[in-house]
Design an enzyme around this catalytic site. Structure first.
Site, short mmCIF file in Angstrom:
data_model
loop_
_atom_site.label_atom_id
_atom_site.label_comp_id
_atom_site.label_asym_id
_atom_site.label_seq_id
_atom_site.Cartn_x
_atom_site.Cartn_y
_atom_site.Cartn_z
N GLU A 18 0.83 -1.21 0.00
CA GLU A 18 0.00 0.00 0.00
C GLU A 18 0.87 1.27 0.00
O GLU A 18 0.56 2.24 -0.69
CB GLU A 18 -0.95 -0.03 1.20
CG GLU A 18 -2.03 -1.09 1.03
CD GLU A 18 -2.94 -1.24 2.24
OE1 GLU A 18 -4.10 -0.88 2.14
OE2 GLU A 18 -2.47 -1.72 3.30
N GLU A 76 -4.55 -9.24 3.70
CA GLU A 76 -5.25 -8.88 4.95
C GLU A 76 -6.46 -9.75 5.26
O GLU A 76 -6.80 -9.97 6.42
CB GLU A 76 -5.70 -7.41 4.90
CG GLU A 76 -4.61 -6.41 5.11
CD GLU A 76 -3.86 -6.05 3.83
OE1 GLU A 76 -3.13 -5.07 3.85
OE2 GLU A 76 -4.01 -6.76 2.82
#
Length: 753
Positions: free
Chosen positions: A119, A139
């Protein structure tokens, strides 16, 4: 930053005006809060300084970043101290400082860029990677969604369908594929990585390369109409594969918000959903399993003595049946030379053929090359005598569950194997002291209980007796790690941990069926709860022969609390033996598809009569919740005994054993974790009530009674908190794809989020 702080970043400005910011937090440069704030400070310094023209972000020691430090999730959940909100990091830091920087920034990626690591890289204005680096957003494996803008940037870089696939499966991709998808802008060898990134950053500054804000790209996004179809399909898949889970749907909703209402709205929605999911039972359960898995190798009085595992250069296996051939497969796949012994040519050939077939299926699926197949099979040698056992370091006996046969084999092994050789048995229930009765080598006898199919199932129960040397346990823990199994060290009592905890599972089901509950309803309720299959379907799969043999062990060991029923023996008399005969509790067509057995009610009636029980009309009205509790609370009760007797080192080991050995849903956190979410008082009172109505099978054990009386959790809080558990380590092995349900079903070797 002070030297006592583990994670930090460093910045070095070159003569070319490029600031190299390096993330330093061994072993995988995880993004703890300290690292993130340090990264922000370096960025702000680079943006302030006149001698800095451009920025390159990279990670120390050949790894970009394994992502957000999972330790911090625990801290956030425990609510200790003042912790930043995810939106502060995602919006105020990653978006408004990193991506909005007035100087171009390039991510130089090697090793891995996972979760928060990727990210941060996606917020840079370009990405350069090595061909083998792993990039992904895993995640969802922890019941969460990406929290630093990943749900918004990934679809804009690789397209909507691919981004959904990467997030919902948690499956990382290699640098080469990332390049072809447009996630990275160039692929270079590791030794050229930093220099290429430097040049690229300067070329962006000179406008010779595009200055791209990932968040505002739209060229890869489909039309709204097409996007709706893609989301509809993704939701249908998620519903089919994970009906009990909310976070895959939250992930899809957040991505949709960004596409329909714009990326900024998507970021706010992402932060809001992340915050909610962080405190969900699913996230807490999956994080419990995550830590439980890496704590199984810590055994007080064994692994804290400073012993170093001895090298196991050659392994012998006695018995080439289903288990023996599966164990041989697991060993040669991890480069152990193996000798497989059988009693005659026919059995030996069948055993060797099974191993080849196991490997052949990998070749067929494209998971193994023909060359690797040949190289792997060459590690296996078949024999009919003990001649080649004279230089083996470990033997695993995997013959049928017959005490006298095993005793004879162990007496022979002591004679033919070198004195240092580990003598292991794959028995699933028999007392090891009994097996080794005729030997003088009690200190090197150990249980190595794998689950079928042994080359696929991820659990290894290591069974120690009071004589087993600590060195031998340490050696087997190491072998377990090398063959990619999760080892759990347990004590030597009938059924060890997994089979012992779960023997009431099918017995409770039969007790209910005899009292009038529809067996197929029981199976449906248990499958809906999240088990791979219900107890009756499991009995069919295992086979009635094994079920009866195992049950008789428990009847002998624990007569006061086993439920004795004639149901399976009566069915066996009429040649019903489970799936192998196409007839058991279900009937099977030629494609192994199961349907109800129309004769089952007849057998249940006969069994009911021989047990002298009658149909209880109350039980016909049971809800699914009641069925789940009546099946699983006796399992919890038995697990409490296993813990109280010291058969298991800690409750977390039982959580892992249930998930990996029996397929207990990992998102419920394991059996003991799930039980504690309901409360010891509640479980005790239900069992107490049922024991009055239906007998000793349900009687709560002393440990459970004590914990309930104190209003205490079943898991003694002597176990470390999140913070203590991970204060000195950041790398974890996560669950393999055989255990996670399909939508989040991929194991990643070493990563954080």
């Amino acid at each position: 930053m002070g030297s006592n702080v583990k994670g930090r970043t460093a910045m070095e400005v070159g003569a070319d005006g490029v600031a190299i910011i390096t993330i330093i937090n061994p072993p995988v440069n995880s993004l703890s809060f300290e690292v993130l704030f340090s990264l922000r400070d370096r960025y702000e310094e680079a943006l302030r300084r006149d001698d800095v023209k451009a920025i390159v972000v990279t990670g120390a020691n050949g790894k970009f970043s394994g992502g957000f430090d999972i330790a911090s999730f625990g801290v956030l959940q425990e609510g200790k101290g003042k912790q930043p909100n995810v939106s502060n990091i995602s919006i105020e830091m990653v978006t408004d400082i990193f991506e909005a920087a007035r100087k171009p920034a390039v991510a130089a990626i090697d090793g891995l860029a996972l979760g928060g690591g990727l990210e941060v890289a996606m917020a840079c204005h370009a990405r350069i990677s090595t061909p083998t680096a792993q990039l992904g957003l895993p995640e969802l494996q922890l019941g969460l969604i990406p929290g630093f803008g990943g749900t918004q940037r990934l679809p804009r870089l690789v397209g909507l369908s691919k981004a959904l696939e990467m997030m919902l499966t948690s499956k990382p991709i290699k640098g080469q594929e990332a390049h072809s998808l447009g996630l990275v802008d160039a692929i270079v060898p590791p030794d050229e990585l930093i220099n290429t990134a430097r040049r690229w950053a300067l070329e962006i500054l000179e406008r010779r390369k595009p200055w791209v804000h990932s968040l505002h790209r739209t060229d890869k996004l489909p039309s709204l109409g097409e996007a709706r179809e893609i989301f509809k399909f993704a939701r249908a898949q998620a519903k089919k594969q994970s009906p009990n889970l909310k976070h895959p749907f939250a992930c899809i909703d957040v991505i949709e918000t960004g596409i329909v209402s714009g990326p900024r709205a998507g970021l706010w929605k992402e932060a809001e959903e992340f915050q909610g999911l962080l405190h969900s039972d699913t996230c807490k359960g999956l994080i419990n399993i995550f830590f439980a898995q890496r704590s199984t190798t810590k055994v007080p009085g064994v692994t804290d003595l400073g012993l170093v595992p001895r090298q196991i250069k050659k392994v012998a296996i006695v018995g080439g049946g289903l288990m023996g051939s599966g164990i041989a497969t697991a060993l040669i796949l991890s480069n152990y030379p193996v000798v497989l012994k059988e009693v005659n040519d026919k059995f030996l050939q069948a055993g060797l053929d099974r191993v080849r077939a196991n490997l052949q299926s990998r070749v067929k699926k494209g998971n193994m090359t023909k060359e690797k197949f040949e190289k792997t099979t060459s590690l296996l040698k078949g024999v009919l005598d003990y001649e080649s056992f004279k230089d083996v370091d470990m033997v695993i006996e995997a013959v049928i569950e017959k005490v006298s046969l095993k005793q004879q084999i162990f007496a022979d092994l002591e004679k033919y194997c070198p004195p240092h050789c580990i003598l292991a048995t794959n028995t699933s229930t028999i007392d090891l002291e009994l097996i080794g009765e005729r030997t003088k080598s009690r200190d090197r006898i150990i249980g190595a209980h794998l689950f079928s199919p042994a080359h696929v199932m991820p659990l290894l129960e290591i069974v120690r007796t009071k004589h087993t040397a600590a060195q031998v346990i340490v050696d087997l823990l190491d072998v377990g790690k090398n063959i990619k199994k999760t080892p759990v060290v347990v004590g030597n009592r009938t059924g060890f941990a997994v089979n012992r905890m779960f023997f009431p599972y099918s017995q409770a089901a039969i007790l209910l069926a005899e009292r009038g509950v529809d067996p197929y309803r029981i199976d449906r309720a248990i499958s809906k709860f999240g088990m791979p299959m219900g107890p009756f379907r499991l009995c069919d799969l295992v086979g009635f022969g094994v079920a009866v043999a195992t049950a008789s062990q428990f009847v002998q060991a624990f007569p006061e609390r086993t439920y004795k029923s004639m149901l399976i023996p009566l069915m066996q008399e009429d040649k019903n033996a489970g799936e192998s005969t196409r007839k058991g509790f279900y009937v099977y067509d030629k494609n192994r598809k199961a349907g109800p057995n129309p004769e089952l009610t007849k057998y249940i009636e006969k069994a009911r009569n021989s047990s002298s029980v009658s149909v209880d009309p109350k039980l016909a009205k049971l809800s699914d919740k009641d069925i789940v509790e009546m099946i699983f609370f006796p399992v919890v009760n038995e697990a409490c005994r296993v813990l109280a007797e010291g058969i298991a080192v800690k409750a977390a080991d039982l959580d892992i054993a249930g998930v990996m050995g029996m397929g207990f849903p990992s998102y419920r956190g394991g059996l003991m974790f799930w039980a504690d979410s309901l409360g010891s008082k509640y479980i005790y009172s239900r069992l107490e009530e049922w024991s009055k109505q239906y007998g000793g099978f349900f009687r709560p054990c002393e440990y459970l009674a004590e914990r309930a009386a104190q209003g205490a959790t079943l898991v003694r809080k002597l176990q470390p908190s999140f913070t203590e558990l991970i204060s000195n380590a950041h790398v974890f092995k996560f669950l393999g794809k055989n255990i996670m349900h399909p939508i989040i079903g991929y194991g990643i070797e070493d990563y954080l989020l």
